[in-house]
Design a protein around this motif. Structure first.
Motif, short mmCIF file in Angstrom:
data_model
loop_
_atom_site.label_atom_id
_atom_site.label_comp_id
_atom_site.label_asym_id
_atom_site.label_seq_id
_atom_site.Cartn_x
_atom_site.Cartn_y
_atom_site.Cartn_z
N GLY A 1 0.80 -1.22 0.00
CA GLY A 1 0.00 0.00 0.00
C GLY A 1 0.83 1.26 0.00
N THR A 2 2.11 1.15 -0.35
CA THR A 2 2.98 2.32 -0.40
C THR A 2 4.00 2.15 -1.52
OG1 THR A 2 4.71 3.55 0.76
CG2 THR A 2 4.44 1.25 1.38
N PRO A 3 4.25 3.21 -2.30
CA PRO A 3 5.21 3.12 -3.40
C PRO A 3 6.60 3.62 -3.04
CG PRO A 3 3.95 5.13 -3.62
CD PRO A 3 3.47 4.46 -2.35
N GLY A 4 6.86 3.83 -1.75
CA GLY A 4 8.10 4.46 -1.34
C GLY A 4 9.36 3.81 -1.87
N HIS A 5 9.44 2.48 -1.78
CA HIS A 5 10.68 1.81 -2.17
C HIS A 5 10.89 1.75 -3.68
CE1 HIS A 5 7.66 -1.38 -2.49
NE2 HIS A 5 8.46 -1.94 -3.35
N LEU A 6 9.88 2.14 -4.48
CA LEU A 6 10.04 2.13 -5.93
C LEU A 6 11.14 3.09 -6.38
CD1 LEU A 6 6.32 2.03 -7.15
CD2 LEU A 6 8.01 0.18 -7.23
N GLY A 7 11.39 4.12 -5.58
CA GLY A 7 12.45 5.07 -5.91
C GLY A 7 13.83 4.47 -5.86
N LEU A 8 13.97 3.29 -5.26
CA LEU A 8 15.27 2.63 -5.15
C LEU A 8 15.53 1.67 -6.31
CD1 LEU A 8 15.09 1.81 -1.32
CD2 LEU A 8 16.29 3.72 -2.42
N ILE A 9 14.59 1.56 -7.24
CA ILE A 9 14.72 0.64 -8.36
C ILE A 9 15.40 1.33 -9.53
CG2 ILE A 9 13.48 -0.87 -9.95
CD1 ILE A 9 13.33 -1.69 -7.02
N ASN A 10 16.44 0.72 -10.07
CA ASN A 10 17.17 1.28 -11.20
C ASN A 10 16.95 0.51 -12.50
OD1 ASN A 10 19.01 3.55 -10.07
ND2 ASN A 10 19.27 1.87 -8.61
N ASN A 11 16.72 -0.79 -12.41
CA ASN A 11 16.43 -1.60 -13.59
C ASN A 11 14.94 -1.49 -13.89
OD1 ASN A 11 19.06 -2.71 -14.09
ND2 ASN A 11 18.77 -4.01 -12.30
N LYS A 12 14.60 -0.71 -14.90
CA LYS A 12 13.19 -0.42 -15.16
C LYS A 12 12.83 -0.69 -16.62
CE LYS A 12 13.03 3.25 -11.65
NZ LYS A 12 12.69 4.67 -11.37
N HIS A 13 11.55 -0.48 -16.90
CA HIS A 13 11.01 -0.54 -18.26
C HIS A 13 11.28 -1.88 -18.96
CE1 HIS A 13 10.74 3.64 -17.27
NE2 HIS A 13 12.02 3.86 -17.44
N PRO A 14 10.73 -2.97 -18.45
CA PRO A 14 10.99 -4.30 -19.03
C PRO A 14 10.48 -4.45 -20.46
CG PRO A 14 9.24 -4.40 -17.38
CD PRO A 14 9.87 -3.04 -17.27
N MET A 15 9.56 -3.60 -20.89
CA MET A 15 9.06 -3.69 -22.26
C MET A 15 9.99 -3.02 -23.27
SD MET A 15 4.91 -3.33 -21.93
CE MET A 15 4.90 -1.97 -20.76
N VAL A 16 11.05 -2.38 -22.76
CA VAL A 16 12.05 -1.77 -23.64
C VAL A 16 13.42 -2.33 -23.24
CG1 VAL A 16 13.01 0.38 -24.53
CG2 VAL A 16 10.65 0.33 -23.71
N PRO A 17 13.79 -3.51 -23.75
CA PRO A 17 15.04 -4.16 -23.33
C PRO A 17 16.27 -3.37 -23.74
CG PRO A 17 14.10 -5.29 -25.22
CD PRO A 17 13.07 -4.30 -24.77
N VAL A 18 17.33 -3.52 -22.96
CA VAL A 18 18.59 -2.85 -23.26
C VAL A 18 19.63 -3.89 -23.67
CG1 VAL A 18 18.11 -0.95 -21.70
CG2 VAL A 18 19.33 -2.94 -20.84
N THR A 19 20.75 -3.44 -24.17
CA THR A 19 21.79 -4.33 -24.67
C THR A 19 22.32 -5.25 -23.58
OG1 THR A 19 24.02 -4.41 -25.61
CG2 THR A 19 23.47 -2.51 -24.26
N THR A 20 22.71 -6.45 -23.97
CA THR A 20 23.25 -7.43 -23.03
C THR A 20 24.65 -7.04 -22.55
OG1 THR A 20 24.10 -8.74 -24.89
CG2 THR A 20 21.94 -9.34 -24.01
N TYR A 21 25.30 -6.08 -23.21
CA TYR A 21 26.65 -5.70 -22.81
C TYR A 21 26.68 -4.98 -21.46
CZ TYR A 21 28.18 -6.94 -27.50
OH TYR A 21 28.47 -7.64 -28.65
N SER A 22 25.54 -4.50 -21.01
CA SER A 22 25.47 -3.84 -19.71
C SER A 22 24.94 -4.76 -18.62
CB SER A 22 24.59 -2.59 -19.79
OG SER A 22 23.25 -2.95 -20.12
N ALA A 23 24.81 -6.05 -18.93
CA ALA A 23 24.17 -6.99 -18.01
C ALA A 23 24.90 -7.09 -16.67
CB ALA A 23 24.06 -8.36 -18.66
N ALA A 24 26.23 -7.07 -16.69
CA ALA A 24 26.99 -7.25 -15.45
C ALA A 24 26.70 -6.12 -14.46
CB ALA A 24 28.48 -7.34 -15.76
N TYR A 25 26.76 -4.87 -14.92
CA TYR A 25 26.49 -3.73 -14.04
C TYR A 25 25.06 -3.76 -13.55
CZ TYR A 25 25.81 1.09 -12.50
OH TYR A 25 25.49 2.20 -11.77
N ARG A 26 24.12 -4.05 -14.46
CA ARG A 26 22.71 -4.06 -14.07
C ARG A 26 22.42 -5.20 -13.11
NH1 ARG A 26 18.99 -4.97 -17.80
NH2 ARG A 26 20.40 -5.89 -19.35
#
Length: 298
Positions: free
Chosen positions: A241-266
């Motif tokens: 019932g609270t969205p507070g911790h959503l601000g701590l999420i950095n891996n976002k937008h699953p419908m727009v995939p990013v390159t696999t070359y950044s997989a280790a950092y992510r």
């Protein structure tokens, strides 16, 4: 640095230690043991002297493996061989701090999925709990199962939500019985002279093996699964019932995939997101127990 991370007597205002500052800061919810080993890992010699070279070498290797897999997609495919290599590498070359962070991730990831499944009425999502206790457990396709669990969980959950016309929301009584306060003092990780690799260096080194020994579908799915951090966090926020911790999420937008070359950092960001959400749940459980509320058994 490993022994001086908390030594305030050596604080130099002209040259402050950034990892000491972050360790002392409590603005981000995270397990204290995890924070300590993560700050030690960040300040390790491996990060300073090996990681820059490993990052470059890893991406170059991935580029050539990408070309190889394009022409020979099925020539080298063996999850069993991959996980034997991972188990061997973790045991012999990865530092105790990095191993703790890796092993702990599977435990808290399992508990977060169990929390979501256990707090949506009339929904039962069967899963494959992953709580490795030793390096032999790694050989049982541990990393691949972790990725498969995430997608299968989302598919099974949403199929039932649609079939039963259910909307996720705060339950009448929160079930936190699956959330534990495991500090991992029961696992004795190797600490030989060869166990020097920090977390990011280990992931960068292992990623090309992941790409080589898995099918293209498995590898791309594993990379894209990191963006499900946002999806899982939204489920949890609807229950809490609270969205507070959503601000701590950095891996976002699953419908727009990013390159696999950044997989280790992510992947490191994925681990941090899981740790922060799990700590939120741990604190909720401790507060409820302290108030004398009996937690429902699963």
């Amino acid at each position: 640095m490993k022994d001086n991370i908390l030594d305030l007597s050596k604080h130099d205002e002209r040259d402050p230690n950034p990892w000491l500052a972050l360790f002392l800061d409590d603005s981000i919810p995270i397990n204290q043991t995890t924070k300590l080993v993560l700050m030690r890992d960040n300040s390790s010699r491996s990060v300073r002297y090996l990681l820059p070279f490993i990052e470059v070498g890893s991406k170059i290797t991935m580029f050539f493996i990408h070309i190889f897999k394009f022409f020979f997609p099925k020539l080298i495919n063996s999850s069993k061989v991959l996980h034997r290599i991972l188990a061997w590498g973790l045991k012999r070359f990865v530092s105790p701090d990095a191993n703790l962070l890796i092993f702990r991730h599977f435990h808290i990831g399992t508990e977060i999925l169990q929390f979501i499944g256990g707090n949506i009425p009339n929904v039962k999502v069967a899963g494959d709990p992953l709580k490795p206790r030793n390096f032999e457990d790694v050989k049982d396709d541990l990393f691949l199962k972790h990725d498969l669990n995430l997608y299968n969980f989302v598919i099974r959950l949403n199929r039932q939500l649609r079939e039963k016309n259910i909307t996720i929301g705060p339950p009448e009584q929160m079930n936190l019985s699956m959330i534990t306060e495991d500090q991992f003092d029961h696992i004795d990780f190797p600490d030989r002279w060869t166990n020097i690799l920090d977390l990011r260096s280990a992931i960068e080194l292992f990623t090309p093996f992941y790409q080589l020994f898995l099918t293209s579908n498995d590898f791309i799915r594993a990379s894209n699964s990191l963006q499900l951090d946002e999806t899982i966090a939204i489920y949890a926020s609807q229950i809490l019932g609270t969205p507070g911790h959503l601000g701590l999420i950095n891996n976002k937008h699953p419908m727009v995939p990013v390159t696999t070359y950044s997989a280790a950092y992510r992947l490191v960001l994925h681990g941090l997101a899981a740790e922060t959400l799990h700590e939120v749940l741990v604190k909720m459980k401790l507060n409820k127990n302290a108030d004398g509320v009996v937690m429902p058994k699963r």
